[in-house]
Design a protein around this motif. Structure first.
Motif, short mmCIF file in Angstrom:
data_model
loop_
_atom_site.label_atom_id
_atom_site.label_comp_id
_atom_site.label_asym_id
_atom_site.label_seq_id
_atom_site.Cartn_x
_atom_site.Cartn_y
_atom_site.Cartn_z
N ALA A 341 -2.18 -2.78 28.88
CA ALA A 341 -1.65 -4.04 29.42
C ALA A 341 -0.45 -4.50 28.60
CB ALA A 341 -2.74 -5.12 29.44
N LEU A 342 -0.55 -4.37 27.28
CA LEU A 342 0.57 -4.75 26.41
C LEU A 342 1.80 -3.89 26.69
CD1 LEU A 342 -1.41 -5.21 23.07
CD2 LEU A 342 -0.18 -7.02 24.31
N ILE A 343 1.57 -2.60 26.86
CA ILE A 343 2.68 -1.68 27.14
C ILE A 343 3.36 -2.05 28.46
CG2 ILE A 343 3.20 0.74 27.73
CD1 ILE A 343 0.88 1.46 25.69
N LEU A 344 2.56 -2.35 29.48
CA LEU A 344 3.12 -2.70 30.78
C LEU A 344 3.82 -4.06 30.75
CD1 LEU A 344 0.12 -1.34 32.85
CD2 LEU A 344 2.48 -0.50 33.01
N ALA A 345 3.28 -4.99 29.99
CA ALA A 345 3.93 -6.31 29.87
C ALA A 345 5.26 -6.18 29.14
CB ALA A 345 3.00 -7.29 29.15
N LYS A 346 5.28 -5.33 28.14
CA LYS A 346 6.53 -5.06 27.41
C LYS A 346 7.55 -4.43 28.34
CE LYS A 346 9.15 -4.14 23.78
NZ LYS A 346 9.78 -5.24 23.06
N LYS A 347 7.11 -3.47 29.14
CA LYS A 347 7.98 -2.81 30.11
C LYS A 347 8.56 -3.79 31.11
CE LYS A 347 7.52 1.98 31.22
NZ LYS A 347 6.56 3.03 31.63
N ALA A 348 7.75 -4.79 31.47
CA ALA A 348 8.18 -5.81 32.44
C ALA A 348 9.04 -6.87 31.75
CB ALA A 348 6.97 -6.43 33.12
#
Ligand code: YNC
Ligand code: MG
Length: 399
Positions: A341-348
């Motif tokens: 989730a952190l990785i995807l939030a960072k990507k977003a």
């Protein structure tokens, strides 16, 4: 001394835990006033029509200038119009529960309060409630006892529709919280958060070390992880309802509500509000886990460059491992999911992921490098008595 709140059907601080859960006061609809309480001279009640872009923009303007700030007045929530569309037009929404106050002369919107219908489960009871949010009064009209008037009016409008209970959250202490959560923050762009004054440089550390501490992989690790789609709604709803049943209190979601809250899309794709992902087992096509987060920016109040903190808030999630009865396995699974989730939030492109101390969050907050914030969120029920609860509520009513 709570001059207003002591007149309301809410438990006082001294009340003992009740023997039995239930309403504090029985409401007879026949005896509910058909007229709103008198409004201060020069102002009038209005029902906002949020299907009208112009009126939605008026609510947005009021909130973006006058809604919740932190104690030091450094940041103020900047709920986007698409967020308001999402939060205020949930399944079953009623325009009568979008209450405004305008000045009679200039027609300017100076106050607002809202409710949406929510089926709430408190232990084994299902209650028809109104979730009250976005109470806001223009800064020039503060401390004039307008808030109690707005609360009385939304109460009247709920009673008239046969809704006699409500749930709401606030950062302030009122009689009497049924649950209290703390905010935690996980930096995604530490340098930006430091520059705008959101994150301090811890004593004895350096900028470089802080940046390194929060560095994340660029790709997710969970097999079968993908964005949630409409075809997943039935499975996600089933999983979520079972997962939330482990808590004392939660919203009871229908499939329609799951679709709304997890897959909402607005007209403008730049204004995405909610991000949802599922894990699908390729062998069985079964959804075994899901997680979601939503976007809520904060304005940096005295910033010359008018920057905003792009915050993602951890929203609902669930995992089948919760039902296996092995705490270690649940903890490991949640840590794996939350790292993704952190990785995807960072990507977003979010600067920070925020979470509250609810659901199973204490199992991963520390390991995923969340730090405790100063903010607390208190949960309240109106006209319902129950012992304190451990929450499975979402905290979407930030205050
Ligand atoms: C608050 N947040 O204690 P007493 S949260 C409820 N929630 O009453 P005045 C609040 N009550 O102590 P001001 C409250 N904050 O005398 C203050 N109060 O009994 C109480 N801020 O009124 C307070 N949004 O008009 C006191 O105060 C009385 O001009 C004083 O207005 C307050 O949305 C406020 O934080 C918060 O816009 C509107 O400061 C204003 O200061 C403001 O003199 C910035 O009011 C934005 C902000 C609040 C976010 C939220 C949840 C609201 C829940 C309201 C309660 C719902 C009850 C259920 C109703 C439905 C029932 C059914 C069915
Ligand atoms: Mg006032």
């Amino acid at each position: 001394s709570y001059k207003f709140w002591q007149t309301q059907p809410v438990p006082s601080f001294e009340d003992k835990s009740p023997q039995e859960d239930g309403p504090i006061k029985v409401i007879d609809i026949e005896r509910v006033s058909k007229q709103p309480p008198p409004m201060v001279e020069g102002f009038e009640w209005v029902t906002m029509n949020l299907e009208d872009e112009k009126e939605l923009a008026e609510v947005y303007d009021l909130l973006s200038n006058h809604y919740v700030e932190d104690d030091e007045a450094m940041f103020r929530f900047n709920y986007s119009s698409s967020f308001l569309n999402w939060a205020l037009k949930a399944p079953g929404w009623r325009k009568e529960w979008h209450v405004g106050v305008r000045t009679t002369q200039s027609r300017k919107l100076v106050a607002f309060i809202s409710g949406i219908p929510v089926t709430l489960r408190v232990r084994n009871q299902k209650i028809n409630t109104s979730e009250i949010n976005f109470l806001c009064i223009h800064k020039k009209l503060r401390s004039k006892r307008l808030a109690p008037t707005l609360i009385k009016e939304i109460t009247r409008r709920c009673y008239l529709e046969g809704t006699f209970q409500a749930i709401y959250t606030a950062g302030v202490i009122l009689p009497t919280p049924i649950s209290t959560c703390r905010y935690f923050h996980r930096s995604l762009d530490w340098e930006k958060l430091y520059d705008v004054g959101f994150s301090p440089l811890p004593h004895g550390s350096t900028k470089q070390r802080q940046i390194l501490k929060y560095k994340l992989p660029t790709t997710t690790a969970t097999h079968g992880l993908r964005p949630m789609q409409k075809k997943d709604v039935a499975q996600v709803q089933d999983l979520l309802v079972r997962y939330l049943a482990r808590t004392d209190m939660s919203q009871e979601f229908s499939q329609e509500e799951v679709e709304h809250w997890l897959l909402h899309t607005d007209d403008s794709p730049n204004d995405q509000v909610v991000w949802s992902y599922v894990v699908e087992d390729p062998a069985s096509n079964k959804v075994t886990d899901f997680f979601s987060f939503y976007s809520l920016e904060s304005t940096v109040i005295r910033d010359r460059a008018n920057r905003v903190v792009k915050a993602a808030y951890l929203y609902y999630y669930a995992t089948e491992t919760a039902f296996e009865g092995e705490d270690k396995k649940l903890k490991a699974r949640l840590n794996a999911l939350m790292k993704d989730a952190l990785i995807l939030a960072k990507k977003a492109n979010f600067d920070v992921l925020n979470a509250l101390t609810l659901l199973d969050n204490p199992l991963f907050l520390e390991e995923q490098k969340f730090g405790a914030g100063d903010g607390q969120l208190h949960y309240y029920l109106y006209n319902y008595r129950t012992a304190p609860v451990a929450g499975g509520i979402d905290g979407k009513n930030q205050a």
